[in-house]
Design an enzyme around this catalytic site. Structure first.
Site, PDB file in Angstrom:
ATOM      1  N   TYR A   1      -2.118  -0.471  11.007  1.00 14.13           N
ATOM      2  CA  TYR A   1      -2.217  -1.133   9.696  1.00 14.13           C
ATOM      3  C   TYR A   1      -0.989  -0.815   8.833  1.00 14.13           C
ATOM      4  O   TYR A   1      -0.312  -1.731   8.344  1.00 14.13           O
ATOM      5  CB  TYR A   1      -3.497  -0.690   8.970  1.00 14.13           C
ATOM      6  CG  TYR A   1      -3.464  -1.000   7.483  1.00 14.13           C
ATOM      7  CD1 TYR A   1      -3.496  -2.311   7.019  1.00 14.13           C
ATOM      8  CD2 TYR A   1      -3.373   0.026   6.528  1.00 14.13           C
ATOM      9  CE1 TYR A   1      -3.444  -2.595   5.651  1.00 14.13           C
ATOM     10  CE2 TYR A   1      -3.329  -0.252   5.173  1.00 14.13           C
ATOM     11  CZ  TYR A   1      -3.356  -1.567   4.739  1.00 14.13           C
ATOM     12  OH  TYR A   1      -3.291  -1.852   3.391  1.00 14.13           O
TER      13      TYR A   1
ATOM     14  N   LYS B   1       2.039  -3.263   7.440  1.00 15.01           N
ATOM     15  CA  LYS B   1       2.345  -3.456   6.018  1.00 15.01           C
ATOM     16  C   LYS B   1       3.794  -3.035   5.743  1.00 15.01           C
ATOM     17  O   LYS B   1       4.495  -3.681   4.957  1.00 15.01           O
ATOM     18  CB  LYS B   1       1.391  -2.637   5.138  1.00 15.01           C
ATOM     19  CG  LYS B   1      -0.037  -3.126   5.117  1.00 15.01           C
ATOM     20  CD  LYS B   1      -0.216  -4.524   4.522  1.00 15.01           C
ATOM     21  CE  LYS B   1      -0.061  -4.558   3.025  1.00 15.01           C
ATOM     22  NZ  LYS B   1      -0.403  -5.885   2.451  1.00 15.01           N
TER      23      LYS B   1
ATOM     24  N   THR C   1       0.819  -1.219   0.000  1.00 13.77           N
ATOM     25  CA  THR C   1       0.000   0.000   0.000  1.00 13.77           C
ATOM     26  C   THR C   1       0.852   1.268   0.000  1.00 13.77           C
ATOM     27  O   THR C   1       1.992   1.254   0.474  1.00 13.77           O
ATOM     28  CB  THR C   1      -0.901  -0.013   1.261  1.00 13.77           C
ATOM     29  OG1 THR C   1      -1.507   1.252   1.410  1.00 13.77           O
ATOM     30  CG2 THR C   1      -0.108  -0.310   2.530  1.00 13.77           C
ATOM     31  N   ASP C   2       0.253   2.353  -0.451  1.00 14.81           N
ATOM     32  CA  ASP C   2       0.945   3.652  -0.386  1.00 14.81           C
ATOM     33  C   ASP C   2       1.006   4.183   1.046  1.00 14.81           C
ATOM     34  O   ASP C   2       1.778   5.095   1.344  1.00 14.81           O
ATOM     35  CB  ASP C   2       0.254   4.681  -1.300  1.00 14.81           C
ATOM     36  CG  ASP C   2      -1.212   4.949  -0.978  1.00 14.81           C
ATOM     37  OD1 ASP C   2      -1.760   4.326  -0.043  1.00 14.81           O
ATOM     38  OD2 ASP C   2      -1.813   5.794  -1.673  1.00 14.81           O
ATOM     39  N   GLU C   3       0.185   3.602   1.950  1.00 14.61           N
ATOM     40  CA  GLU C   3       0.128   4.142   3.321  1.00 14.61           C
ATOM     41  C   GLU C   3       1.449   3.966   4.070  1.00 14.61           C
ATOM     42  O   GLU C   3       1.675   4.632   5.075  1.00 14.61           O
ATOM     43  CB  GLU C   3      -1.006   3.479   4.118  1.00 14.61           C
ATOM     44  CG  GLU C   3      -2.345   3.739   3.501  1.00 14.61           C
ATOM     45  CD  GLU C   3      -3.509   3.606   4.465  1.00 14.61           C
ATOM     46  OE1 GLU C   3      -3.293   3.498   5.680  1.00 14.61           O
ATOM     47  OE2 GLU C   3      -4.648   3.629   3.979  1.00 14.61           O
TER      48      GLU C   3
HETATM   49  P1  NAD Z   1      -9.691  -7.337   2.079  1.00 14.47           P
HETATM   50  O1  NAD Z   1      -9.675  -7.063   3.535  1.00 14.47           O
HETATM   51  O2  NAD Z   1     -10.919  -7.048   1.292  1.00 14.47           O
HETATM   52  O3  NAD Z   1      -9.333  -8.866   1.811  1.00 14.47           O
HETATM   53  C1  NAD Z   1      -8.308  -9.525   2.505  1.00 14.47           C
HETATM   54  C2  NAD Z   1      -8.468 -11.014   2.260  1.00 14.47           C
HETATM   55  O4  NAD Z   1      -7.401 -11.701   2.940  1.00 14.47           O
HETATM   56  C3  NAD Z   1      -9.772 -11.590   2.826  1.00 14.47           C
HETATM   57  O5  NAD Z   1     -10.366 -12.460   1.879  1.00 14.47           O
HETATM   58  C4  NAD Z   1      -9.335 -12.348   4.059  1.00 14.47           C
HETATM   59  O6  NAD Z   1     -10.165 -13.458   4.367  1.00 14.47           O
HETATM   60  C5  NAD Z   1      -7.940 -12.784   3.673  1.00 14.47           C
HETATM   61  N1  NAD Z   1      -7.071 -13.029   4.828  1.00 14.47           N
HETATM   62  C6  NAD Z   1      -6.922 -12.245   5.934  1.00 14.47           C
HETATM   63  N2  NAD Z   1      -6.043 -12.815   6.778  1.00 14.47           N
HETATM   64  C7  NAD Z   1      -5.607 -13.953   6.200  1.00 14.47           C
HETATM   65  C8  NAD Z   1      -4.687 -14.967   6.563  1.00 14.47           C
HETATM   66  N3  NAD Z   1      -4.027 -14.902   7.730  1.00 14.47           N
HETATM   67  N4  NAD Z   1      -4.469 -15.992   5.719  1.00 14.47           N
HETATM   68  C9  NAD Z   1      -5.141 -16.074   4.542  1.00 14.47           C
HETATM   69  N5  NAD Z   1      -6.045 -15.156   4.153  1.00 14.47           N
HETATM   70  C10 NAD Z   1      -6.273 -14.106   4.963  1.00 14.47           C
HETATM   71  O7  NAD Z   1      -8.446  -6.535   1.491  1.00 14.47           O
HETATM   72  P2  NAD Z   1      -8.254  -5.852   0.069  1.00 14.47           P
HETATM   73  O8  NAD Z   1      -8.791  -4.490   0.127  1.00 14.47           O
HETATM   74  O9  NAD Z   1      -8.707  -6.790  -0.972  1.00 14.47           O
HETATM   75  O10 NAD Z   1      -6.655  -5.741   0.044  1.00 14.47           O
HETATM   76  C11 NAD Z   1      -5.858  -6.783  -0.482  1.00 14.47           C
HETATM   77  C12 NAD Z   1      -4.399  -6.401  -0.345  1.00 14.47           C
HETATM   78  O11 NAD Z   1      -4.147  -5.187  -1.057  1.00 14.47           O
HETATM   79  C13 NAD Z   1      -3.958  -6.142   1.092  1.00 14.47           C
HETATM   80  O12 NAD Z   1      -2.663  -6.653   1.254  1.00 14.47           O
HETATM   81  C14 NAD Z   1      -3.954  -4.623   1.214  1.00 14.47           C
HETATM   82  O13 NAD Z   1      -3.006  -4.201   2.166  1.00 14.47           O
HETATM   83  C15 NAD Z   1      -3.562  -4.225  -0.187  1.00 14.47           C
HETATM   84  N6  NAD Z   1      -4.043  -2.914  -0.646  1.00 14.47           N
HETATM   85  C16 NAD Z   1      -5.373  -2.598  -0.525  1.00 14.47           C
HETATM   86  C17 NAD Z   1      -5.824  -1.375  -1.035  1.00 14.47           C
HETATM   87  C18 NAD Z   1      -7.284  -0.968  -0.955  1.00 14.47           C
HETATM   88  O14 NAD Z   1      -7.616   0.177  -1.268  1.00 14.47           O
HETATM   89  N7  NAD Z   1      -8.198  -1.853  -0.571  1.00 14.47           N
HETATM   90  C19 NAD Z   1      -4.924  -0.488  -1.633  1.00 14.47           C
HETATM   91  C20 NAD Z   1      -3.578  -0.857  -1.708  1.00 14.47           C
HETATM   92  C21 NAD Z   1      -3.151  -2.069  -1.223  1.00 14.47           C
HETATM   93  O1  DAU Z   2      -4.173   3.928   0.442  1.00 15.71           O
HETATM   94  C1  DAU Z   2      -4.379   2.553   0.322  1.00 15.71           C
HETATM   95  C2  DAU Z   2      -5.212   2.070   1.474  1.00 15.71           C
HETATM   96  O2  DAU Z   2      -6.539   2.537   1.236  1.00 15.71           O
HETATM   97  C3  DAU Z   2      -5.199   0.574   1.646  1.00 15.71           C
HETATM   98  O3  DAU Z   2      -3.897   0.153   1.972  1.00 15.71           O
HETATM   99  C4  DAU Z   2      -6.167   0.130   2.738  1.00 15.71           C
HETATM  100  O4  DAU Z   2      -6.217  -1.277   2.795  1.00 15.71           O
HETATM  101  C5  DAU Z   2      -7.541   0.667   2.406  1.00 15.71           C
HETATM  102  O5  DAU Z   2      -8.431   0.365   3.447  1.00 15.71           O
HETATM  103  C6  DAU Z   2      -7.487   2.172   2.195  1.00 15.71           C
HETATM  104  O6  DAU Z   2      -7.198   2.849   3.449  1.00 15.71           O
HETATM  105  P1  DAU Z   2      -7.981   4.187   3.853  1.00 15.71           P
HETATM  106  O7  DAU Z   2      -7.929   4.354   5.309  1.00 15.71           O
HETATM  107  O8  DAU Z   2      -7.540   5.318   2.994  1.00 15.71           O
HETATM  108  O9  DAU Z   2      -9.453   3.732   3.346  1.00 15.71           O
HETATM  109  P2  DAU Z   2     -10.913   3.952   3.961  1.00 15.71           P
HETATM  110  O10 DAU Z   2     -11.863   3.574   2.879  1.00 15.71           O
HETATM  111  O11 DAU Z   2     -11.066   3.355   5.292  1.00 15.71           O
HETATM  112  O12 DAU Z   2     -10.967   5.533   4.121  1.00 15.71           O
HETATM  113  C7  DAU Z   2     -10.767   6.400   3.007  1.00 15.71           C
HETATM  114  C8  DAU Z   2     -10.839   7.827   3.525  1.00 15.71           C
HETATM  115  O13 DAU Z   2     -12.189   8.090   3.913  1.00 15.71           O
HETATM  116  C9  DAU Z   2      -9.991   8.047   4.752  1.00 15.71           C
HETATM  117  O14 DAU Z   2      -9.452   9.361   4.699  1.00 15.71           O
HETATM  118  C10 DAU Z   2     -10.981   7.930   5.916  1.00 15.71           C
HETATM  119  C11 DAU Z   2     -12.282   8.437   5.307  1.00 15.71           C
HETATM  120  N1  DAU Z   2     -13.508   7.825   5.829  1.00 15.71           N
HETATM  121  C12 DAU Z   2     -13.579   6.462   5.870  1.00 15.71           C
HETATM  122  C13 DAU Z   2     -14.706   5.834   6.356  1.00 15.71           C
HETATM  123  C14 DAU Z   2     -14.770   4.322   6.418  1.00 15.71           C
HETATM  124  C15 DAU Z   2     -14.580   8.611   6.221  1.00 15.71           C
HETATM  125  O15 DAU Z   2     -14.509   9.844   6.139  1.00 15.71           O
HETATM  126  N2  DAU Z   2     -15.704   7.996   6.694  1.00 15.71           N
HETATM  127  C16 DAU Z   2     -15.801   6.644   6.796  1.00 15.71           C
HETATM  128  O16 DAU Z   2     -16.845   6.141   7.264  1.00 15.71           O
END
Ligand code: NAD
Ligand code: DAU
Length: 353
Positions: free
Chosen positions: A158, A162, A132-134
């Site tokens: 988180y 990561k 992630t970019d975080e």
């Molecule tokens: P998600 O939470 O929707 O899915 C995670 C999946 O991993 C789930 O299916 C869960 O059951 C599985 N999991 C959790 N713990 C596990 C374990 N110990 N063993 C096997 N499986 C397990 O997450 P996502 O949003 O699909 O993100 C996927 C990946 O991409 C993550 O590594 C996250 O850090 C990264 N990422 C997410 C975003 C985003 O915006 N969602 C952006 C950048 C990077």
């Molecule tokens: O940047 C990549 C990341 O983006 C991933 O690594 C994470 O897995 C993914 O969850 C996401 O993280 P964020 O914290 O940015 O995502 P989230 O959707 O939780 O929140 C996006 C923005 O919106 C953040 O600034 C918080 C805000 N927010 C979120 C929720 C859930 C609100 O204002 N209200 C809300 O109810």
């Protein structure tokens, strides 16, 4: 074949579905099915012989070792993680276990398997780590977007977990030569996203007539990418990425949260109008997230230049498709909201060996 972890979650499921739409190469899908894992995301693959689902933990060394030995994958793509920042604030332990210990165990099993390979199989093996970019922390207004040389400054449990996993992945290349590649992507949105993340939550809450909670002043900036563009970047990295390198992935779509919420409301007003009033009226400002990062932005020049990747969707086309997907899939939404997808899971797995 390839081994995918976390392939029942949001991005992993989209990756698995897109992969099998474009290729006949089989997938072993290892997922623990935490609250974020949903087999309904990949229900369309139930009878597809190219897809093998295994319920299990990436931290289960014996299981992962057995999967490597039995299926001999040419690559592993690690999506599995605890992924929600707010949950990491309330209960960080799971994040340490899966994101750090789990990735470590996966690396160890991958290293042992890779050491046992020979010739082309050894040379071509890849360990792709999806991050992630975080990990880069928070940007001030006007600061340049994160490139791959930006220092790591994670601010939440988180992002710290990561970051730790990224460091382990890097070390396994540097120390053991394991052919790893890490991708660091910005915020994804799209089909099958669990409604705890901003875009999905706003859509499902709005459809239910519930408040749309915006943290703080809503001026925090994220860089939004349609999930299928993230998946195409990961495929491209697997195909042509250089071992030991990292690639930032993003859509050059920086937007304040409040604008995202207004866009969702405007689309819903057009696609599913209320009898009286507008979805915008549901917007409610709430107490901010502790330690809330102000701004993320990704400089994706490296993956664009070196691997020729670029996103297919603009924010406008991607968000329209996303809202439409949630409108077209009310059963998925209601099963997620009611928790029925978990009940079904227990029923489905009860008594199986
Ligand atoms: P998600 O939470 O929707 O899915 C995670 C999946 O991993 C789930 O299916 C869960 O059951 C599985 N999991 C959790 N713990 C596990 C374990 N110990 N063993 C096997 N499986 C397990 O997450 P996502 O949003 O699909 O993100 C996927 C990946 O991409 C993550 O590594 C996250 O850090 C990264 N990422 C997410 C975003 C985003 O915006 N969602 C952006 C950048 C990077
Ligand atoms: O940047 C990549 C990341 O983006 C991933 O690594 C994470 O897995 C993914 O969850 C996401 O993280 P964020 O914290 O940015 O995502 P989230 O959707 O939780 O929140 C996006 C923005 O919106 C953040 O600034 C918080 C805000 N927010 C979120 C929720 C859930 C609100 O204002 N209200 C809300 O109810």
């Amino acid at each position: 074949m390839i081994l995918v972890t976390g392939g029942a979650g949001f991005i992993g499921a989209n990756f698995v579905l897109d992969w099998l739409n474009q290729s006949d190469e089989a997938i072993i899908n290892l997922d623990l099915l935490t609250y974020a894992g949903n087999l309904e995301n990949i229900a369309g693959l139930a009878a597809d012989a190219r897809h093998t689902f295994v319920r299990g933990d990436i931290g289960d060394s014996a299981l992962v070792t057995e999967l490597f030995a039995r299926f001999q994958p040419r690559a592993i793509i690690n999506f599995a993680a605890e992924s929600h920042v707010d949950r990491s604030i309330h209960s960080p332990e799971d994040f340490i276990q899966t994101n750090i210990v789990g990735t470590f165990r996966l690396l160890e099993a991958g290293r042992a398997y890779w050491n046992g390979l020979n010739g082309k199989a050894k040379q071509n093996f890849r360990f792709i780590h999806v991050s992630t970019d975080e990990v880069y922390g928070s940007l001030g207004k006007g600061e340049p977007a994160f490139d791959e040389t930006h220092c790591y400054e994670p601010n939440s449990p988180y992002s710290a977990s990561k970051a730790a996993s990224d460091h382990l992945v890097r070390a396994y290349h540097h120390t053991y030569g394991l052919p790893v590649i890490t991708t660091n992507c910005s915020n994804n949105y799209g089909p099958y996203q669990f409604p705890e993340k901003l875009v999905a939550l706003m859509i499902v809450n709005a459809l239910a007539g519930k408040p749309l909670p915006v943290y703080g002043d809503g001026q925090q900036i994220r860089d939004w990418l349609y999930v299928k563009d993230h998946c195409s970047a990961v495929r491209r990295v697997l195909e042509a990425g250089v071992p030991g390198e990292t690639y930032n992935v993003g859509g050059r779509n920086e937007k304040p949260n409040i604008d995202i919420v207004h866009t969702v409301c405007t689309l819903l007003d057009a696609l599913r109008p209320l009898i009286i009033g507008s979805y915008h009226a549901l917007i409610t400002f709430v107490t901010d997230r502790p330690g809330h990062d102000r701004r993320y932005a990704i400089d994706a020049s490296k993956i664009e230049r070196d691997l020729g990747w670029k996103p297919a969707e603009t924010f406008e086309t991607g968000i329209h498709k996303t809202v439409q997907w949630y409108l077209d899939n009310p059963a998925w939404v209601s099963n997620v909201q009611s928790g029925a997808y978990r009940t079904w899971l227990e029923k489905n797995y009860e008594g199986r060996s």
